[in-house]
Design a protein around this motif. Structure first.
Motif, short mmCIF file in Angstrom:
data_model
loop_
_atom_site.label_atom_id
_atom_site.label_comp_id
_atom_site.label_asym_id
_atom_site.label_seq_id
_atom_site.Cartn_x
_atom_site.Cartn_y
_atom_site.Cartn_z
N LYS A 46 0.83 -1.24 0.04
CA LYS A 46 0.00 0.10 0.00
C LYS A 46 0.83 1.17 -0.02
CE LYS A 46 -3.71 2.32 2.49
NZ LYS A 46 -4.61 2.41 3.74
N TYR A 50 1.22 4.31 -3.04
CA TYR A 50 1.14 5.54 -2.85
C TYR A 50 2.46 6.43 -3.23
CZ TYR A 50 0.50 10.16 -0.58
OH TYR A 50 0.61 11.42 -0.28
N SER A 53 2.70 6.67 -7.09
CA SER A 53 1.81 7.81 -7.65
C SER A 53 1.98 9.05 -7.43
CB SER A 53 0.32 7.41 -7.01
OG SER A 53 0.06 6.12 -7.24
N SER A 220 -5.74 1.94 -6.70
CA SER A 220 -6.91 2.52 -6.67
C SER A 220 -7.20 3.45 -7.87
CB SER A 220 -6.77 3.31 -5.26
OG SER A 220 -5.87 4.16 -5.52
N GLN A 223 -6.46 9.25 -6.03
CA GLN A 223 -5.53 9.63 -4.73
C GLN A 223 -5.00 10.86 -4.69
OE1 GLN A 223 -2.81 6.52 -3.08
NE2 GLN A 223 -1.49 7.50 -4.38
N TYR A 229 3.23 12.73 4.33
CA TYR A 229 2.36 11.49 4.27
C TYR A 229 2.90 10.33 5.19
CZ TYR A 229 -0.33 7.18 2.86
OH TYR A 229 -0.90 6.24 2.88
#
Length: 431
Positions: A46, A50, A53, A220, A223, A229
């Motif tokens: 995961k 992220y 991306s 996904s 985003q 983050y």
């Protein structure tokens, strides 16, 4: 087609396709950095999704910073920015020994350093005469050729199936198709030869079962990048120094890319152009630290595309930048580009990196090839290629020094600059 001739106006559709060509050329190289750094630091699937991306999103932002000229930023050349592979080892070491917070802090410090020394670094322009810039650009292309061959073999030299005949066929047939289109293609078909080669190679690979869809299924649809983050940046002097040294190597490479594009697009660079270019990279690095991604630098692959396509306009690169931003916001769509087989991209890289090297040779052909200049070229390219082929030669040195001296481009550039200064001093003394 001679790209120095007046180029025709391209429609929206054609600029969009050319933008995709720039995107595909740099995508794998950029995705490689988060994959290597994330894997070394134990990121979960995961977190990795992220990271990739947001990295792609920031590539688009960094590219826009360079394309658009302002009083403070933007070299204004058709250049694409991405996460530079020179930062991988320093980032891995800092992340492992100090943690993510200090890794992102060192990225911010490196970015601030680049912006602070931009004016001074731009004044070094006089140390980059054609014999130096020509050698530098030749090295940029030729030191990347081994990367192309590694990708043609499958990407991982330690894997048991490295050099699988299927990968070799896909890689070299992609390169061959790009050559055929450049020889017999006309007009827009010829300008998109690299994109056609990559797509055709991917289709063949899909028929052979070499294209996986797991990355697409796991991604996904939407985003939004978020500051801090993974962690809030912290600062520590030794990790910051390591990143500053890596940043200096990227500034040298960016200088070569700027000069190569200026030569291709018939533009003369002055100190203010170079300064804005460096400031843009520094600002992009600061943003990378804030958004927990990477520092960003110029991509040599896209220099070759400007030469091969014959399109000197910045419009296709603008399209590419906006596409990168969109892909960063929509990981599901961005994952499509990761499905392109490594061997196919390697075949395209072989042509593109070779073209960058050939551009450097073309620049050197305009240099007065007297004994001094011949020695500068010989030593610079010899040292640069030597370190690239045998990086373990300097393994006994401290890791900080290895960060600099294992980079063939840096070694070759320093050699060319220093020899040029020595020979110039000798001529003045004789006079």
């Amino acid at each position: 087609m001679d790209i120095r001739n007046e180029e025709p106006q391209q429609s929206f559709g054609k600029n969009l396709i050319l933008g995709f060509q720039h995107l595909f050329a740099m995508y794998s190289g950029d995705v490689l950095v988060p994959l290597l750094v994330g894997a070394a630091l134990g990121f979960t699937a995961k977190q990795m999704t992220y990271l990739i991306s947001v990295d792609i999103f920031m590539c688009g932002v960094a590219t826009l910073l360079q394309l658009k000229r302002t009083p403070l930023t933007g070299v204004g050349l058709p250049v694409v920015l991405g996460a530079a592979v020179q930062y991988v080892t320093p980032l891995q070491n800092i992340g492992k020994h100090f943690g993510l917070a200090y890794m992102y802090g060192s990225i911010i410090i490196a970015g601030i350093f680049i912006m602070m020394v931009a004016k001074f670094f731009a004044k070094l322009k006089r140390f980059f005469p054609p014999v130096v810039t020509g050698s530098l650009i030749t090295l940029i292309g030729f030191t990347l050729i081994p990367v192309a061959f590694q990708n043609i073999g499958g990407g991982d030299p330690t894997a048991k199936n490295f050099g699988d005949p299927t990968d070799l066929i896909l890689g070299f047939s992609t390169a061959l198709l790009i050559l055929i289109i450049n020889v017999w293609g006309r007009g827009f078909i010829k300008r998109t030869a690299v994109l056609i080669g990559i797509l055709a190679g991917s289709l063949v690979a899909a028929g052979l079962g070499k294209v996986g869809i797991a990355s697409f299924n796991d991604a996904s649809w939407f985003q939004i990048p978020r500051p801090f983050y993974f962690d809030v940046p912290k600062f520590e002097w030794s990790s910051s120094l390591i990143m500053i040294l890596a940043a200096l190597t990227c500034m040298i490479e960016s200088t070569g890319v700027f000069y190569a594009l200026a030569e291709i697009t018939d533009r003369k660079l002055d100190e203010s152009d170079l300064q804005r270019g460096y400031v843009s990279e520094g600002l992009a690095a600061v943003l990378g630290g804030i958004f927990n991604t990477f520092p960003y630098s110029t991509f040599s692959e896209n220099v070759a595309l400007v030469r091969l396509s014959g399109i000197k306009s910045k419009k296709p690169v603008y399209y590419s930048a906006f596409l990168l931003i969109i892909l960063g916001l929509m990981p599901k769509i961005g994952a499509i580009a990761t499905m392109i087989p490594t061997s196919v991209l390697g075949g395209a890289m072989l042509i593109m990196f070779g073209t960058v090297g050939a551009e450097g040779i073309r620049m050197l052909s305009k240099v007065n090839l007297n004994n001094d200049n011949m020695l500068i070229i010989a030593v610079a390219i010899g040292l640069g290629l030597g370190v690239t082929v045998q990086p373990n030669l300097l393994h006994f040195l401290p890791s900080t020094l290895q960060t600099i001296l294992n980079n063939g481009l840096v070694i070759g550039s320093f050699a060319a600059i220093i020899l040029n200064i020595f020979f110039s001093m000798g001529k003045k003394k004789e006079a």
